[in-house]
Design an enzyme around this catalytic site. Structure first.
Site, PDB file in Angstrom:
ATOM      1  N   ASP A   1      -6.891   0.151   0.803  1.00 63.63           N
ATOM      2  CA  ASP A   1      -6.728  -1.262   1.146  1.00 63.63           C
ATOM      3  C   ASP A   1      -7.798  -1.659   2.160  1.00 63.63           C
ATOM      4  OD1 ASP A   1      -5.864  -3.800   2.012  1.00 63.63           O
ATOM      5  OD2 ASP A   1      -3.758  -3.281   1.752  1.00 63.63           O
TER       6      ASP A   1
ATOM      7  N   SER B   1       1.852  -7.424   1.814  1.00 60.80           N
ATOM      8  CA  SER B   1       0.792  -8.244   2.386  1.00 60.80           C
ATOM      9  C   SER B   1       1.347  -9.095   3.535  1.00 60.80           C
ATOM     10  CB  SER B   1       0.138  -9.085   1.289  1.00 60.80           C
ATOM     11  OG  SER B   1      -1.073  -9.657   1.727  1.00 60.80           O
TER      12      SER B   1
ATOM     13  N   HIS C   1      -6.063  -3.441  -1.961  1.00 57.90           N
ATOM     14  CA  HIS C   1      -4.950  -4.231  -1.446  1.00 57.90           C
ATOM     15  C   HIS C   1      -3.973  -4.609  -2.551  1.00 57.90           C
ATOM     16  CE1 HIS C   1      -2.713  -6.860   1.128  1.00 57.90           C
ATOM     17  NE2 HIS C   1      -3.066  -7.955   0.477  1.00 57.90           N
TER      18      HIS C   1
END
Length: 335
Positions: free
Chosen positions: A283, A129, A312
């Site tokens: 995602d 991330s 995600h």
């Protein structure tokens, strides 16, 4: 007692030109640095993550094996352990905390790695991330130092759609009547719950919800999943800290430096280290097509999507099949 160390940085001039006084990085190390100082790995944290949240990928027999590697996990600025709105004295506390960029985070991490540990080469930088964005930045800023990078679940630049989502999270939090322009006397609980609800549809894929995969996590209904889990997911964080990290994400761009002046393609071409780029196939924050474009411009990149219905959140270590796949790819990469 805390399980991490503090690296004092003194007064730091940020990329914005503002000074962050008495800044510091909180970090934890795993394993032992060898005599040649050649076995170091940097594994930055992510939005609303602490070093402990990275530990699912660290352990004996795993790719990030502390019996083989010296793993440094620096906490992202704004996460409540490193310099953040909640632990910085006035006048830079709370909503007055200055914008911190990905570039700022990585520059200070580089200072930690080189000045505290005397490391001149990194075997790997890896992150998920916003940690992935920091990983890309390491590759672009210090190509002579980084031997490999493995960003997963994140891009080298935050695209407009993700920026809009991050802005919506901030708006949901600030809509609380207790927000008081960030100078709240008690936590804005309703806003924190609203932020969780706003994050929920982006953290996981449509298939995750359609197939009710949350039931395997112990939530029999969608209602219970939202109310028991998502309404409380951000309660352990200070609201201003969350916003500081989101603003870092909104401005995420490895090319937003004097060297590249916004030329993303140029910044990507400077990442000469072998790169393993692993997006989640579903995602919604950082879709794989963005990573495919980025990898195509990197001289030595392998684009390897992770097929997962966890969207995600395939990269948080909560779904064992996803975690095993990520670990196995990293093992091959390190070999």
């Amino acid at each position: 007692m805390s399980d991490y160390e503090i690296y004092p940085l003194g007064d730091v001039e940020l990329q914005s030109g503002h000074i962050l006084p008495n800044a510091f990085l909180a970090y934890k190390t795993y394993g032992t640095l060898n005599a040649a100082r050649s076995n170091a790995i940097v594994y930055p944290t992510w939005f609303a993550g602490l070093h402990t949240d990275n530990e699912w990928l660290i352990g004996p027999g795993k790719a990030l094996d502390p019996d083989k590697y010296f793993i440094i996990v620096p906490n992202m600025l704004g996460n409540g352990l490193s310099s953040s709105p909640s632990n910085t004295p006035a006048p830079y506390n709370r909503a007055n905390f200055p914008l911190v960029t990905i570039y700022d985070n990585v520059r200070l991490q580089h200072q930690l790695v080189t000045q505290i540990f005397g490391i001149s080469k990194l075997a790997l930088v890896v992150g998920w991330s916003l940690g992935a964005l920091q990983t890309f930045q390491w590759g672009a800023s210090y190509p002579e130092m980084v031997e490999r990078i493995a960003p997963f679940g994140g891009t080298a630049k935050t695209r407009p759609h993700a920026q809009v989502v991050f802005e919506s999270l901030i708006a949901a939090l600030q809509a609380d009547s207790n927000w008081e322009a960030g100078d709240y006397s008690c936590p804005p609980a309703a806003g924190l719950s609203a932020m969780g609800r706003a994050y929920a549809p982006w953290g996981f894929s449509q298939a995750y919800y359609l197939e009710q995969l949350y039931q395997a996590e112990g939530y029999p209904t969608l209602k219970s999943y939202l109310e028991v889990y998502w309404d409380n997911v951000f309660f352990s964080f200070d609201a201003n800290d969350l916003i500081a990290m989101l603003r870092t994400g909104i401005h995420g761009d490895i090319s937003a430096t004097p060297a590249d002046n916004g030329r993303l393609e140029q910044a990507l071409q400077r990442i000469t280290a072998p790169a393993l780029v692993m997006p989640g196939s579903m995602d919604l924050f950082f879709p794989p097509q963005d990573n495919a474009y980025e990898a195509s411009l990197m001289p030595n990149a392998v684009f390897q999507p992770i097929e997962s219905k966890w969207g995600h959140c395939f990269g948080i270590g909560a779904n064992d099949p996803d975690s095993l796949i990520i670990d196995n790819y990293l093992k091959r990469f390190l070999r």
